[in-house]
Design a protein around this motif. Structure first.
Motif, PDB file in Angstrom:
ATOM      1  N   GLU A 321       1.095  -1.576   0.147  1.00  0.00           N
ATOM      2  CA  GLU A 321      -0.080  -0.244  -0.219  1.00  0.00           C
ATOM      3  C   GLU A 321       1.080   1.293   0.549  1.00  0.00           C
ATOM      4  N   ILE A 322       1.024   1.976  -1.194  1.00  0.00           N
ATOM      5  CA  ILE A 322       1.008   3.180  -1.269  1.00  0.00           C
ATOM      6  C   ILE A 322       0.776   4.109  -1.109  1.00  0.00           C
ATOM      7  N   ALA A 323      -0.415   4.386  -1.583  1.00  0.00           N
ATOM      8  CA  ALA A 323      -1.341   5.171  -1.030  1.00  0.00           C
ATOM      9  C   ALA A 323      -1.929   5.034   0.352  1.00  0.00           C
ATOM     10  N   ASN A 324      -2.080   5.898   0.461  1.00  0.00           N
ATOM     11  CA  ASN A 324      -3.146   6.109   1.701  1.00  0.00           C
ATOM     12  C   ASN A 324      -5.035   5.292   1.519  1.00  0.00           C
ATOM     13  N   ALA A 325      -4.414   4.106   1.735  1.00  0.00           N
ATOM     14  CA  ALA A 325      -5.931   3.425   2.079  1.00  0.00           C
ATOM     15  C   ALA A 325      -6.344   2.890   0.714  1.00  0.00           C
ATOM     16  N   PRO A 326      -5.889   2.130   0.112  1.00  0.00           N
ATOM     17  CA  PRO A 326      -6.318   1.954  -1.222  1.00  0.00           C
ATOM     18  C   PRO A 326      -7.193   1.108  -1.090  1.00  0.00           C
ATOM     19  N   ILE A 327      -7.350   0.625   0.177  1.00  0.00           N
ATOM     20  CA  ILE A 327      -8.244  -0.397  -0.132  1.00  0.00           C
ATOM     21  C   ILE A 327      -9.757  -0.290   0.456  1.00  0.00           C
ATOM     22  N   SER A 328     -10.275  -0.425  -0.421  1.00  0.00           N
ATOM     23  CA  SER A 328     -12.578   0.291   0.325  1.00  0.00           C
ATOM     24  C   SER A 328     -12.835  -1.048   1.164  1.00  0.00           C
ATOM     25  N   PRO A 329     -13.121   0.039   2.248  1.00  0.00           N
ATOM     26  CA  PRO A 329     -14.052  -0.989   3.324  1.00  0.00           C
ATOM     27  C   PRO A 329     -14.505  -2.284   3.147  1.00  0.00           C
ATOM     28  N   ASP A 330     -15.366  -2.662   2.001  1.00  0.00           N
ATOM     29  CA  ASP A 330     -15.677  -3.275   1.772  1.00  0.00           C
ATOM     30  C   ASP A 330     -15.455  -4.134   0.791  1.00  0.00           C
ATOM     31  N   ALA A 331     -13.904  -4.716   0.522  1.00  0.00           N
ATOM     32  CA  ALA A 331     -12.974  -5.176  -0.120  1.00  0.00           C
ATOM     33  C   ALA A 331     -11.215  -5.229   0.456  1.00  0.00           C
ATOM     34  N   GLU A 332     -11.645  -5.475   1.895  1.00  0.00           N
ATOM     35  CA  GLU A 332     -10.480  -5.959   3.019  1.00  0.00           C
ATOM     36  C   GLU A 332     -11.016  -7.121   3.310  1.00  0.00           C
ATOM     37  N   GLU A 333     -11.614  -7.308   3.370  1.00  0.00           N
ATOM     38  CA  GLU A 333     -12.526  -9.120   3.990  1.00  0.00           C
ATOM     39  C   GLU A 333     -12.406  -9.650   2.377  1.00  0.00           C
ATOM     40  N   ILE A 334     -12.889  -9.035   1.787  1.00  0.00           N
ATOM     41  CA  ILE A 334     -12.061 -10.519   0.594  1.00  0.00           C
ATOM     42  C   ILE A 334     -10.679 -10.232   0.182  1.00  0.00           C
ATOM     43  N   VAL A 335     -10.178  -9.683   0.401  1.00  0.00           N
ATOM     44  CA  VAL A 335      -8.690  -9.477  -0.047  1.00  0.00           C
ATOM     45  C   VAL A 335      -7.875 -10.554   0.646  1.00  0.00           C
ATOM     46  N   THR A 336      -8.363  -9.915   2.484  1.00  0.00           N
ATOM     47  CA  THR A 336      -7.637 -11.080   3.604  1.00  0.00           C
ATOM     48  C   THR A 336      -8.544 -12.821   3.614  1.00  0.00           C
TER      49      THR A 336
END
Length: 418
Positions: A321-336
Motif C-alpha cells: 500500500e503506497i496510497a493512503n487507504a487504497p483498499i475500500s472497507p467492503d473489499a478488505e475482507e475479500i482480500v484477506t
C-alpha cells in the motif's frame, strides 16, 4: 456536539477502516481514550479569493484539520485537488496520526487542502492560491503548532511560496514551519524518492521474512506518479519485473515486462502512459492494472481504488500500500479471505513523512544534512519500524497489517492516558 461512547465504534470503522476497528476492539482501550480519538482537535474551513489572469475573481474553498497533537506539533500535507473535501481530509489526518504513532515520530496528524484543479491554473494563479492558503491559517501554522507538507497537486515550488509567505507574515526566517521546500530554502536533500526508498526497505524485510527472493518477482503499479514511479524504478533496479503500470491517462500491460525507466522518462517529459508504445505492451484501463496477474500489486494513486469488484479479481500474493487507504472497507475482507498479504500504508509509505520530519528537525537544529546522511537515517528508521511490525505479527499470530494497528494503539494509549 459530544459523541457518546456507544456511537464511537462506527466512527472508527469509517476513519481507520476494518483493520483499525478490529485492532481497537481487541486492544482494551478505555472509553475515555476512544472518546479523545473520535473527533479532530480542530477543523478550519475558509474561502480563498484569487484574482485570475483574465482579471476575473474566483473563490476557492480550503480546509485544515488537526486531528491530535498528543505526540507533538501536528504535521500533514496540503493538497490542491478537485476532489478535496472535509470528510476525506478528516480520514487522512487520522491516518497520519496512526502513521506517526507506528513510526515513533514526534508529531500529531493533520491534513489540509483546496478544492481546485491546479492543472487548470497558471503558475501565478497557483502561487496566489498557495500564499492565500498560508495567510488564512494565521497563527495556527508554525514549527511548534502545525507543519505543512506537500501532497497531491502541490510540490517543492508550492511549499517554497508558502514558506516565503510565512516568513513575510512573521517578519522572520522560520524554515521549520513548512516542509518539502527546495534545498536552497532549507529543504532536505534526498527527499525526492523517500517514499519509494522507505517502501523498498519494508518490502525487502517482508520478503526475507517469507523467505522469498526479490529477483524475478513481478509487480504492477497503479499510479505512476512521484511515489509509484520512483518505487517502480527502485524495484526494477533490485531485480523485480514490472508487468503493468498506469497513470491518470491509461495503463499498459506486458507479461514479459515493461521498462520502468522509459515510463518515468515520459512522465518527466510531461507525457502520459497513453502516449507510449512499448514492445509487447497492451493498453488497458488504469483500474485494470490492479487485476493483472503479478506477485505484488502496488496501489499508489488515491484511496479506495481496490473495490470489492476489483478485490474479487485480484491475482497477486501481496499488496504493497503506497496510497493512503487504497483498499475500500467492503473489499478488505475479500482480500484477506483470498490469502493475500497486505503490507500496510502506515508503514509502507511512511518514508515521505519520516523524511519530512527530518527536514523539520534539521531546520530546528540549524544543521545541514547531506543526502547520504538523510537517506541513511531514513533506512535505519524504516527498517526498525518494519522489524517491530513483523515481531508483533509473529508474537500475536496476526498479519503485518493488524500488527501495525496494534503498534499505533500502544503508542496512542500511552500518550492519551492522562
Amino acid at each position: 456536539m459530544l459523541v457518546m461512547p456507544e456511537s464511537i465504534d462506527p466512527i472508527f470503522q469509517k476513519l481507520g477502516g476494518a483493520r483499525f476497528a478490529s485492532a481497537l476492539a481487541a486492544s482494551g482501550l478505555s472509553e475515555d481514550i476512544k472518546l479523545r480519538l473520535s473527533l479532530p482537535k480542530a477543523v478550519r474551513r475558509f474561502n480563498l479569493p484569487v484574482r485570475m489572469d483574465d482579471g476575473s475573481l474566483r473563490i476557492f474553498t480550503g480546509w485544515r484539520l488537526r486531528y491530535s497533537d498528543c505526540f507533538g506539533p501536528t504535521k500533514g500535507g496540503v493538497r490542491f485537488h478537485p476532489a478535496t473535501n472535509e470528510e476525506d481530509l478528516t480520514g487522512l489526518a487520522f491516518r497520519l496520526l496512526l502513521k506517526c504513532a507506528v513510526n515513533g515520530l514526534p508529531h500529531g496528524g493533520a491534513a489540509g487542502g483546496v478544492c481546485v484543479d491546479p492543472k487548470k491554473l497558471s503558475s501565478r494563479e497557483v502561487e496566489q492560491l498557495a500564499r492565500g492558503y498560508l495567510n488564512a491559517l494565521g497563527e495556527e501554522v508554525g514549527p511548534d503548532v502545525d507543519i505543512l507538507s506537500p501532497d497531491l497537486g502541490t510540490d517543492a515550488k508550492t511549499m517554497g511560496w508558502m514558506a516565503d509567505q510565512f516568513n513575510m507574515t512573521r517578519r522572520a526566517c522560520i524554515p521549520g514551519a513548512i516542509n518539502g521546500k527546495p534545498p536552497a530554502l532549507g529543504g532536505i536533500p534526498g527527499r525526492p524518492g523517500a517514499t519509494a526508498r522507505g517502501a523498498w526497505n519494508v518490502l525487502r524485510l517482508v520478503l526475507e521474512e517469507r523467505r522469498l527472493a526479490a529477483e524475478g518477482l513481478t509487480f504492477a503499479v497503479q499510479g505512476y506518479g512521484s511515489a509509484g514511479g520512483h518505487l517502480a524504478r527502485v524495484l526494477q533496479a533490485n531485480g523485480l519485473r514490472l508487468v503493468a503500470a498506469s497513470d491518470s491517462t491509461s495503463g499498459l500491460h506486458a507479461e514479459a515486462g515493461l521498462d520502468a525507466e522509459a515510463i518515468w522518462e515520459a512522465r518527466e517529459a510531461g507525457r502520459g502512459i497513453s502516449s507510449l508504445s512499448l514492445p509487447g505492451a497492451q493498453a488497458l484501463a488504469a483500474s485494470e492494472v490492479l487485476a493483472v496477474k503479478a506477485d505484488i500489486i502496488i496501489p499508489a494513486a488515491t484511496a479506495n481504488q481496490i473495490t470489492a469488484e476489483i478485490a474479487a479479481r485480484l491475482q497477486c500474493r501481496m499488496i504493497l500500500e503506497i496510497a493512503n487507504a487504497p483498499i475500500s472497507p467492503d473489499a478488505e475482507e475479500i482480500v484477506t479471505s483470498k490469502g493475500i498479504e497486505i503490507i500496510p500504508d502506515v508503514v509502507a509509505n511512511a518514508g515521505g513523512i519520516t523524511m519530512s520530519h527530518f527536514e523539520w528537525a534539521q531546520n530546528r537544529g540549524g544543521a545541514l544534512w547531506s543526502a547520504e546522511e538523510a537517506r541513511s537515517r531514513l533506512d535505519t528508521r524504516m527498517i526498525a519500524t518494519a522489524t517491530r511490525m513483523l515481531q508483533v505479527a509473529r508474537s500475536r499470530n496476526v498479519s503485518p497489517a493488524a500488527a501495525a494497528q496494534f503498534l499505533a494503539l500502544e503508542q496512542l494509549s500511552a500518550a492519551l492516558s492522562r
